[in-house]
Enzyme design. Structure first.
Site, PDB file in Angstrom:
ATOM      1  N   ASP A 118      22.106  50.417 -18.887  1.00 52.44           N
ATOM      2  CA  ASP A 118      23.467  50.111 -18.465  1.00 52.44           C
ATOM      3  C   ASP A 118      23.584  48.648 -18.051  1.00 52.44           C
ATOM      4  OD1 ASP A 118      26.178  51.049 -17.652  1.00 52.44           O
ATOM      5  OD2 ASP A 118      25.462  50.473 -15.658  1.00 52.44           O
ATOM      6  N   GLU A 161      23.226  48.187 -23.521  1.00 51.60           N
ATOM      7  CA  GLU A 161      24.682  48.103 -23.474  1.00 51.60           C
ATOM      8  C   GLU A 161      25.046  46.676 -23.082  1.00 51.60           C
ATOM      9  OE1 GLU A 161      28.626  49.474 -20.990  1.00 51.60           O
ATOM     10  OE2 GLU A 161      26.711  49.008 -20.061  1.00 51.60           O
TER      11      GLU A 161
END
Length: 754
Positions: free
Chosen positions: A467, A496
């Site tokens: 993330d 990401e």
């Protein structure tokens, strides 16, 4: 304590993070500069364990890390300031993860310009090539891929640098610059890891080939290459050469990628991870194995990913827990054709349903069913041959985390240094998010805590979805990469990062969110961009500098994006599904996408699922799995086409073709398989003439889709494809045998005659 890791690469004016690896927060560390280029006044803080070093002169810097046990040296190779990627989409945060050797002048070689069209063989990361050379808009940054051969006398490492024999400059066209002068061909610098017992004097460089005599190799040699043009340096590639004694493994006694013992005492990096396949014994019985540590796991290239938003996936009351509910539907997901599950965060959290505000990095959330339910789900997925990705959050904790609660408003808290603070005493964060607080990675305690969390969860799963990867220092990610790969070389790291960052391919992550193609698909669906924009988006991978071995996750919606179907309607959604399954990359389906779900994070409505849509996805994913021409590494190229009826802006056609790797001896006949894909994002049927020797049988539905003549839209007779190929008939009513006209509602995939 361990060596601080690989050498770093940057340009003057960029900064690199330097830190001890596997740190003891209670230990004393310090940095000094042992050597610097003439005229440099760059400095380090002698008492700061973690800091950012900014070179002020091009050349090689030798930094020295003092630990309680010993000292380690780290090379920083700084290129000229003009070679910085300038902080645009081709770059990331300033902590470039790169590599340099003991004497860069001794290991720098000019690359011969022997490929006039600058393309070479097609394939790689699925970047478009054709007989005419590169598409308009040549790569800003050069790219390199290392190939290794082990002979009886030496290890020979060849750098394949793209583009070759012409400028890769921002302002130069294929022939040269505006004045017609051809710029210098890209060069490559071969670099040797500081940690290995190999001097630069042991290696010789001839152009783009580095040779190391076998007798000069120690237990290990990690060799890197950086491509450089007059405008920019490119993404580093690497090979890892290990020596094994007779009867032993190349990794015996050296299980960790850093060259130190693994904290957990185990290693899974076996001969199966030797991507170059070199294991060659010499007269003394020694063998050499060669890994490509920056390549993605082989299984991940053609995986089909399914994102599960765990708290709204299904009825947890009926199943017992949210994780039990997911486990009970694994059979349906297997039938859909997905084989990797990405679960949104499963750890204890502050009550926000997405789970990204974590309050305990070592405990599975009780509302999901706890650790027992999580491990049962992972085991059940593995029993079905499915893999599981853990959503790893490293940038921040929730403000309800007990450490933050202790630190907030308390300068004397032992956790005060764990977090970033503004001048007003409020926690640092991004986008004014009010429920999280950014960690301060200059704290050894933070790094230790998060590395321990990595060690806790990595053994259970097959990869991490990382993330907010862009918000965490690159140096930390390289340590995570080397740490998990030392235990399992096939562990996947998916970042990401929006927009994607090419430098993340240099030993930070294996696969990247293709946000560029996702944005293009949404723009096409909205009518703001012609459908050819999806090809331009894939071409962008190469232009910004991703090397051929990079891999990407394709998507058009997730838990952070509005549902594509709700935004753009049925026609565009069906075509976009076709794009995900046929473009180069690993397709990702967000839970409910295949059922016609319209709410982004709502509980999935299973009372009236769109069976037609689910069947559409099932067929596309099955075809993606079955057809070699649709594999991640299959080549993508443009084809000529004309829209006879329908909206030309809503239609795009392209060709995919499986290409043999190496000499093609082990491809099982997969090379040569080719298809033409036609996508139509408009509501009305388009009639499209494609200039390719394809038959008019849609591989998705099995139906004839010829735009003219009898048989259009009917089931083909048995053996139709083979008979058409034998007769030289493309089924479109024309007798030229060179093209095909088809009716396209959303997506058709046509086999190309061999």
């Amino acid at each position: 304590m361990r060596h601080p890791g690989r050498p770093r690469v940057c340009a003057v004016g960029e900064a690199v993070e330097i830190a001890p690896r596997d740190p003891d927060p209670s230990a004393d560390y310090g940095w000094s500069i042992a050597r610097a280029p003439a005229g440099s006044t760059a400095a380090v803080d002698p008492d700061a364990a973690v800091q950012w070093f900014e070179p002020d002169r091009p050349g090689r810097y030798r930094l020295r890390l003092r630990t309680p046990e010993t000292t380690h040296e780290l090379t920083v190779r700084a290129f000229d300031e003009g070679l910085s990627p300038d902080g645009d989409e081709a770059t990331g945060p300033p902590a470039y993860s790169g590599d340099a050797g003991d004497d860069h002048d001794a290991l720098a070689g000019k690359v011969a310009g022997d490929d006039p069209d600058g393309t070479g063989a097609s394939g790689g990361s699925g970047l478009p090539t054709d007989a005419g050379g590169d598409p308009e808009g040549a790569a800003d940054r050069p790219r390199v891929h290392l190939e290794t051969a082990v002979t009886d006398e030496a290890v020979v490492i060849e750098a394949d640098v793209r583009p070759r024999g012409r400028s890769a400059g921002r302002d130069a066209d294929r022939a040269g610059d505006a004045d017609g002068a051809t710029a210098a061909a890209p060069r490559v610098e071969f670099l040797i890891d500081d940690r290995d017992d190999l001097s630069t004097a042991a290696a010789t460089v001839d152009g783009r080939t580095l040779t190391i005599p076998r007798e000069r190799l120690g237990a290990r040699a990690r060799v890197y290459a950086v491509p450089v043009t007059d405008d920019a340096y490119g993404v580093t590639d690497a090979v890892d050469v290990r020596r094994a004694r007779a009867g032993g493994d190349a990794r015996d006694g050296d299980s960790d990628l850093d060259g130190d013992s693994n904290r957990n005492g185990d290693s899974d990096r076996n001969a199966g991870s030797d991507l170059d396949g070199d294991r060659n014994a010499d007269a003394d019985g020694d063998a050499f194995e060669v890994d490509r540590p920056f390549d993605p796991p082989s299984w991940a290239l053609d995986t089909r990913i399914y994102e599960v938003y765990v708290r709204t996936f299904d009825d947890s009351e009926a199943a017992g827990s949210h994780l039990d509910a997911v486990r009970e539907r694994l059979g349906e997901l297997e039938e859909l054709g997905v084989d990797t599950l990405w679960l949104t965060p499963v750890l204890e959290h502050d009550g926000a349903p997405h789970g990204y505000n974590i309050t305990d990095f070592f405990s599975v959330a009780a509302d999901l069913g706890g650790r027992e339910a999580y491990e049962a789900l992972v085991d059940a997925a593995h029993d079905r041959g499915m893999r599981v990705l853990f959503d790893l959050v490293c940038n921040h904790s929730a403000r309800e985390h007990p450490f933050f609660e202790d630190a907030y408003g308390n300068p004397d808290s032992p956790y005060r240094s764990w977090y970033e603070w503004d001048e007003g005493g409020e926690p640092g964060t991004y986008f004014d998010w009010e429920r999280i607080a950014n960690f301060d990675f200059s704290s050894l305690a933070v790094r230790r805590h998060l590395l321990d969390a990595v060690d806790e969860w990595a053994p259970l799963v097959d990869g991490f979805r990382c993330d907010m990867a862009w918000a965490v220092p690159n140096g930390f990610w390289t340590e995570v990469h080397d740490r998990v790969k030392a235990r399992d070389a096939e562990f996947l790291l998916l970042d990401e990062t929006i927009p994607y960052i090419p430098d993340f391919q240099a030993g930070l992550f294996d696969m990247h969110f293709d946000s560029t193609t996702a944005f293009a698909l949404r723009e096409v669906g909205d009518g703001n961009r012609a459908a050819e924009g999806v090809l331009e988006a894939v071409e962008e991978r190469r232009r910004v500098g991703f090397p051929e071995h990079a891999s990407f996750m394709l998507y058009h919606e997730n838990h952070d994006e509005p549902r594509y179907l709700a935004s753009y309607g049925d026609a565009a959604a069906l075509a976009a599904a076709g794009a995900l399954a046929t473009l180069p990359g690993a397709p990702m389906v967000y839970a409910g996408q295949e059922l016609g779900q319209l709410g982004r994070r709502d509980r999935i409505d299973r009372s009236a699922p769109r069976e037609d849509l689910r069947e559409h996805y099932r067929r596309l994913l099955a075809l993606r799995d079955e057809r070699p021409a649709l594999a991640h590494r299959a080549a993508l190229s443009r084809v000529e086409y004309a829209v006879r009826d329908g909206d030309p802006r809503s239609v795009v056609a392209f060709r995919r073709e499986a290409v043999a790797e190496g000499d093609g001896s082990d491809d099982d006949g997969r090379s040569g398989d080719a298809v033409v894909v036609v996508l139509n994002f408009a509501e009305e049927t388009a009639r499209v003439r494609v200039d390719a020797p394809a038959t008019a049988t849609d591989l998705v539905t099995g139906e004839r889709v010829a735009a003219d003549g009898p048989g259009s839209g009917t089931e083909p007779a048995a053996g139709d494809e083979a008979s058409a190929a034998a007769a030289g008939d493309d089924g479109d009513g024309d007798d030229d045998g060179a093209g095909v006209a088809v009716a396209v509602d959303d997506v058709v995939v046509l086999p190309v005659r061999r």
